[in-house]
Design an enzyme around this catalytic site. Structure first.
Site, PDB file in Angstrom:
ATOM      1  N   ASP A  19       0.806  -1.360   0.143  1.00  0.00           N
ATOM      2  CA  ASP A  19       0.080  -0.149  -0.050  1.00  0.00           C
ATOM      3  C   ASP A  19       0.809   1.196   0.064  1.00  0.00           C
ATOM      4  O   ASP A  19       0.456   2.031   0.912  1.00  0.00           O
ATOM      5  CB  ASP A  19      -0.885   0.149   1.294  1.00  0.00           C
ATOM      6  CG  ASP A  19      -1.856  -1.367   1.566  1.00  0.00           C
ATOM      7  OD1 ASP A  19      -2.000  -1.987   0.409  1.00  0.00           O
ATOM      8  OD2 ASP A  19      -2.015  -1.586   2.638  1.00  0.00           O
ATOM      9  N   GLU A 226     -11.408  -0.036  -3.359  1.00  0.00           N
ATOM     10  CA  GLU A 226     -10.679   0.413  -2.210  1.00  0.00           C
ATOM     11  C   GLU A 226      -9.214   1.391  -3.049  1.00  0.00           C
ATOM     12  O   GLU A 226      -9.228   1.343  -3.925  1.00  0.00           O
ATOM     13  CB  GLU A 226     -10.299  -0.634  -1.302  1.00  0.00           C
ATOM     14  CG  GLU A 226      -9.199  -1.697  -1.848  1.00  0.00           C
ATOM     15  CD  GLU A 226      -8.946  -3.020  -1.124  1.00  0.00           C
ATOM     16  OE1 GLU A 226      -9.452  -2.842   0.069  1.00  0.00           O
ATOM     17  OE2 GLU A 226      -8.103  -3.649  -1.408  1.00  0.00           O
TER      18      GLU A 226
END
Ligand code: FUB
Length: 326
Positions: A19, A226
């Site tokens: 991420d 997301e």
């Protein structure tokens, strides 16, 4: 000291990282990743296996310089409201302070967004005692516009709990959307000047197709799942995000930081592993996509490693699709 950074290769291998939110601060590249942990947690669609507890910051003096790990910059034991699962973070700078934003579950098992501060881009970061009032779900990305206004983008369905907020309150029993429903969009709120509170309620913004119609939940190749990220290129706002179950990084564009965002195309084809999560940053006149896959762990979905690659815009502003293994 780590080896020199190379495109499409793991940035570091002594810890698992995912991420990546990349920014240029003080003329260097700083990367704010999740720190994946090797453990025997249950593996499920709610992401129980992503049981992270702390954060490290990485930096590079140049795109091919050695990668520096600045060590642990925040641990959940230092954040009074957190119970577990420190997921994808971001960092923003304003007036001499670096603001580190992170999602984690509170003591009731509800994802919230916290903030911690430092006078250095590499921390350590001192957390606020409570989460940012009015926040929920996961994957905060904070975009500071040229006029100094800062916006927080959040959201993730399934394990990220976004479906559970459709009534404005947390409904633990709310399930996944039906395929013919309009897909949930990204949630956006402007931040106050203090960068620690929201100026307005988080509000949902739908993503539209080429005909101006909102994408449907069954459109899994294009709908928001997301990992929102916003960057500005030639005056246009690019909202990029993960499509989750179909494993793409895609983008939508707008003339305003709050949309409406119209679907534009695919940036990254699926990587090794289930999740895909990225950021886009300009550094020394070139544009880079930071992303992750599960190369080092041999495909274990919760043990990821951060990489980067250069991205190319076409003349009309569209982004060329990246095939990560060709
Ligand atoms: O790292 C945990 C979660 O996995 C992130 O918050 C999501 O975006 C996905 O990458």
């Amino acid at each position: 000291m780590n080896k020199r950074a190379q495109q499409n290769k793991p940035l570091v291998s002594h810890i698992f990282t995912a991420d990546p939110s990349a920014h240029v601060f003080e003329d260097k590249l700083y990367i704010y990743p999740s720190h994946d942990l090797d453990h025997n947690a249950v593996i499920d669609d709610d992401g129980t296996q992503y049981a992270m507890q702390d954060y490290h910051v990485l930096s590079m003096d140049d795109i091919d310089a050695p990668v520096i790990d600045h060590g642990q910059v925040l641990h959940m034991n230092d954040v009074p409201w957190v119970s577990e699962q420190m997921w994808a973070p971001d960092c923003a700078y304003k007036d001499g302070t670096y603001y580190f934003y992170f999602p984690a579950k509170d003591k009731d098992g509800i994802f919230r967004i916290g903030v911690a501060t430092s006078d250095k881009p590499y921390g350590p970061f001192k957390p606020e005692p409570d989460y940012i009032p009015g926040t929920f779900s996961i994957d905060p990305a904070v975009f500071v516009d040229d006029d100094g206004k800062a916006y927080m983008y959040i959201g993730g369905i399934w394990g990220g709990q976004l479906e559970k907020w459709q009534t404005g309150k947390f409904d633990p029993d709310a399930g996944q959307q039906n395929p013919d429903e309009v897909a949930l969009g990204v949630y956006i709120a402007e931040l106050n000047d203090d960068m620690k509170t929201l100026k307005e309620d988080l509000k949902e913004y739908k993503i539209l197709d080429e005909n101006g119609e909102p994408l449907l939940a069954g459109d899994e190749d294009r709908r928001f799942f997301e990992a929102p990220w916003v960057h500005k290129y030639n005056g246009k706002y690019y909202l990029s995000y993960s499509t989750g179950s179909s494993h793409y990084i895609v983008y939508a564009t707008s003339d305003s930081p709050k949309g409406p965002f119209t679907y534009g195309g695919r940036i990254l084809e699926p990587v090794i592993g289930w999740t895909s999560h990225h950021s886009i940053v300009e550094f020394k006149g070139k544009w880079y996509l930071f992303y992750h896959d599960c190369e080092i762990s041999g495909g274990k979905n919760h043990l990821r490693n951060v990489k980067f690659t250069e991205i190319t815009y076409n003349e009309d502003g569209s982004i060329q699709t990246i095939e990560p293994y060709k």
